[in-house]
Write a protein that holds these residues in place. Structure first.
Motif, short mmCIF file in Angstrom:
data_model
loop_
_atom_site.label_atom_id
_atom_site.label_comp_id
_atom_site.label_asym_id
_atom_site.label_seq_id
_atom_site.Cartn_x
_atom_site.Cartn_y
_atom_site.Cartn_z
N THR A 347 0.83 -1.19 0.00
CA THR A 347 0.00 0.00 0.00
C THR A 347 0.87 1.25 0.00
O THR A 347 2.09 1.16 0.13
N HIS A 348 0.23 2.42 -0.17
CA HIS A 348 0.98 3.67 -0.24
C HIS A 348 1.49 4.07 1.14
O HIS A 348 0.84 3.81 2.14
N VAL A 349 2.64 4.76 1.16
CA VAL A 349 3.12 5.40 2.38
C VAL A 349 3.41 6.87 2.06
O VAL A 349 3.53 7.24 0.89
N ASP A 350 3.56 7.69 3.12
CA ASP A 350 3.73 9.12 2.86
C ASP A 350 5.19 9.58 3.00
O ASP A 350 5.46 10.76 3.17
N ASP A 351 6.14 8.64 2.92
CA ASP A 351 7.56 9.03 2.98
C ASP A 351 7.88 10.01 1.85
O ASP A 351 7.28 9.93 0.79
N PRO A 352 8.86 10.89 2.06
CA PRO A 352 9.27 11.77 0.94
C PRO A 352 9.76 10.92 -0.23
O PRO A 352 10.39 9.88 -0.02
N VAL A 353 9.47 11.36 -1.46
CA VAL A 353 9.87 10.58 -2.65
C VAL A 353 11.10 11.22 -3.30
O VAL A 353 11.30 12.43 -3.20
N PRO A 354 11.94 10.39 -3.95
CA PRO A 354 13.12 10.94 -4.62
C PRO A 354 12.74 11.56 -5.97
O PRO A 354 11.89 11.03 -6.67
N PHE A 355 13.35 12.71 -6.30
CA PHE A 355 13.13 13.25 -7.63
C PHE A 355 14.47 13.70 -8.22
O PHE A 355 15.42 13.97 -7.50
N ALA A 356 14.50 13.75 -9.55
CA ALA A 356 15.68 14.27 -10.24
C ALA A 356 15.20 15.09 -11.42
O ALA A 356 14.20 14.73 -12.07
N VAL A 357 15.86 16.20 -11.67
CA VAL A 357 15.50 17.06 -12.79
C VAL A 357 16.77 17.37 -13.59
O VAL A 357 17.85 17.53 -13.02
N TRP A 358 16.61 17.41 -14.90
CA TRP A 358 17.75 17.51 -15.80
C TRP A 358 17.39 18.44 -16.94
O TRP A 358 16.23 18.50 -17.34
N GLY A 359 18.34 19.18 -17.44
CA GLY A 359 18.08 19.97 -18.64
C GLY A 359 18.53 21.41 -18.48
O GLY A 359 19.39 21.71 -17.65
N ALA A 360 17.90 22.28 -19.27
CA ALA A 360 18.32 23.67 -19.37
C ALA A 360 18.41 24.33 -18.00
O ALA A 360 17.44 24.34 -17.25
N GLY A 361 19.57 24.88 -17.70
CA GLY A 361 19.74 25.66 -16.49
C GLY A 361 19.85 24.87 -15.20
O GLY A 361 19.83 25.45 -14.12
N ILE A 362 19.92 23.55 -15.30
CA ILE A 362 20.02 22.73 -14.09
C ILE A 362 21.49 22.29 -13.93
O ILE A 362 21.99 21.52 -14.75
N SER A 369 23.11 8.67 -9.05
CA SER A 369 22.16 7.78 -9.74
C SER A 369 20.78 8.10 -9.19
O SER A 369 20.66 8.85 -8.21
N TYR A 370 19.75 7.53 -9.81
CA TYR A 370 18.40 7.84 -9.36
C TYR A 370 17.89 6.75 -8.43
O TYR A 370 17.39 5.71 -8.89
N THR A 371 18.09 6.96 -7.14
CA THR A 371 17.57 6.02 -6.14
C THR A 371 17.08 6.82 -4.94
O THR A 371 17.36 8.01 -4.82
N GLU A 372 16.36 6.13 -4.06
CA GLU A 372 15.84 6.75 -2.86
C GLU A 372 16.98 7.35 -2.04
O GLU A 372 16.87 8.46 -1.52
N LYS A 373 18.09 6.58 -1.92
CA LYS A 373 19.18 7.02 -1.05
C LYS A 373 19.96 8.18 -1.68
O LYS A 373 20.30 9.14 -0.99
#
Ligand SMILES: [Zn+2]
Length: 403
Positions: A347-362, A369-373
């Motif tokens: 089921t769902h939990v409310d832990d913070p989720v990992p995000f990554a953004v890439w592209g212009a100006g970043i 790498s893209y993982t939770e840790k």
């Protein structure tokens, strides 16, 4: 924005102590994280259940604490069902009950065709006089009820998402509070009626889970949300197989792009979703691509399908999106889940989720790498979900953190 629903997870013994994101081969997500920046998002405000509608509303830049009015109304919008001010919309699942337990929240992922027949029969038998059933997709349907029918009972109405009580006796989880008795009665009547339907005898013969009950939850009245364009001054589109997400898009004025072969399940056409998303970038400033499959793998507790779904998103959606920067030099690509759906909890939990953004100006940060840790090293730190889009839209060609 590429959203792998429920993609984040906890380490699993069956994956050698890795999370599905760590175990999956995701060269494009890893490149995105390495060359881009990231962090963690709290997509579920305190006091809210970690439901997909809340989390996705948050990702789209709206604070659920201020804007959320229930899941049913969003599903109504997606089906083109208008709600009167005195009506309450409920999500109506077709589920399987056996030996007093809610054994399957999806009635074996019943086909839209079979489900449509059953919901229309329910409408004929139980509808009218302030009650309307509307068919949706697969096991996901809608019930609209006049408010005055929900007046009996004391305390706030409490309903339970069926995917949170799979395998448990359903009696203790029937609707309670104001309107609870009315809804419970409707559920019981549906059980009597549905168990006698031929479609269900055939499903049983074929070894499939019968749709022998409705389950009512996610109640809410007509929402009022600012349009996406009014809010951000940008045009946007959304791709998803899930009615709820399409409803949300319609309510805030995103164009809903229908993709043939998008199923909301493991067999979805990932490549077609990616292609339609890139095509939509020619006409829109912002495109939201939502893939349900990793969440379904989480709910069914299937690590193999979860890894496969993540790898398919990487290969068929994230990869082509990164390549598209040649055509769209100002492109930014964000990868993230709406919420975590750990295999171990189903089921769902409310832990913070990992995000990554890439592209212009970043500018790149310490994420490799893209993982939770790895996301814990991200230069964005931990943000509220609804803060991310406004931040990225306001960010010019300067790295995060720089004034
Ligand atoms: Zn889910």
């Amino acid at each position: 924005m590429i959203v792998g629903d429920g993609m984040a997870d906890y380490p699993l013994e069956s994956l050698g102590g890795k999370t599905p994101l760590e175990a999956a081969r995701v060269p494009h997500m890893d490149r995105l994280a390495r060359e881009g920046a990231g962090g963690r998002l709290k997509t579920v405000p305190g006091g809210f259940a970690p439901a997909s509608d809340v989390a996705n509303l948050s990702l789209l830049g709206y604070d659920p604490a201020k804007c959320y009015s229930g899941r049913g109304p969003l599903e109504a919008a997606s089906l083109g069902v208008d709600l009167e001010p005195d009506e309450v919309a409920f999500r109506c699942n077709l589920v399987t009950v056996s030996e007093g337990k809610l054994s399957d929240y999806s009635a074996g992922h019943i086909s839209t065709r079979e489900a449509g027949l059953l919901i229309n029969q329910l409408e004929e038998r139980l509808g009218g006089q302030g009650i309307r059933f509307h068919p949706g997709m697969s096991y996901r349907h809608l019930l609209v009820v006049k408010e005055q029918l929900l007046e009996e009972g004391r305390g706030k109405l409490k309903t339970m998402p069926p995917h949170d009580i799979t395998g448990e006796p359903f009696e203790p989880h029937l609707p309670r509070g104001k309107g609870g008795a009315f809804l419970t009665d409707l559920i019981r009547k549906s059980q009597i009626f549905l168990s006698g339907q031929e479609i269900n005898s055939i499903r049983l013969d074929l070894g499939e889970n019968p749709a022998n009950s409705v389950w009512l939850w996610g109640e809410g009245k007509r929402p009022s949300l600012d349009g996406f364009r009014e809010r951000f001054g940008l045009s946007g589109a959304l791709i998803s197989a899930v009615d709820l997400l399409k409803g949300l898009a319609r309510v805030i004025g995103l164009e809903v792009i229908e993709v043939p072969g998008a199923t909301g399940f493991f067999d979805t056409d990932y490549r077609a979703k990616g292609e339609h998303a890139l095509k939509a970038l020619s006409g829109h400033d912002f495109v939201y691509v939502h893939v349900e499959a990793p969440d379904e793998a989480g709910h069914t507790g299937n690590p193999v399908e979860k890894v496969k779904a993540i790898e398919a998103i990487d290969d068929k959606i994230v990869g082509p999106a990164l390549d598209a920067r040649i055509r769209f030099p100002n492109l930014r690509v964000i990868v993230l889940p709406d919420h975590a759906t750990p295999i171990s909890l189903k089921t769902h939990v409310d832990d913070p989720v990992p995000f990554a953004v890439w592209g212009a100006g970043i500018a790149p940060d310490a994420m490799e790498s893209y993982t939770e840790k790895e996301a814990e090293k991200g230069s964005f730190g931990t943000k509220k979900g609804h803060e991310l889009l406004p931040l990225l839209f306001s960010l010019e060609n300067k790295p995060p953190g720089e004034k």
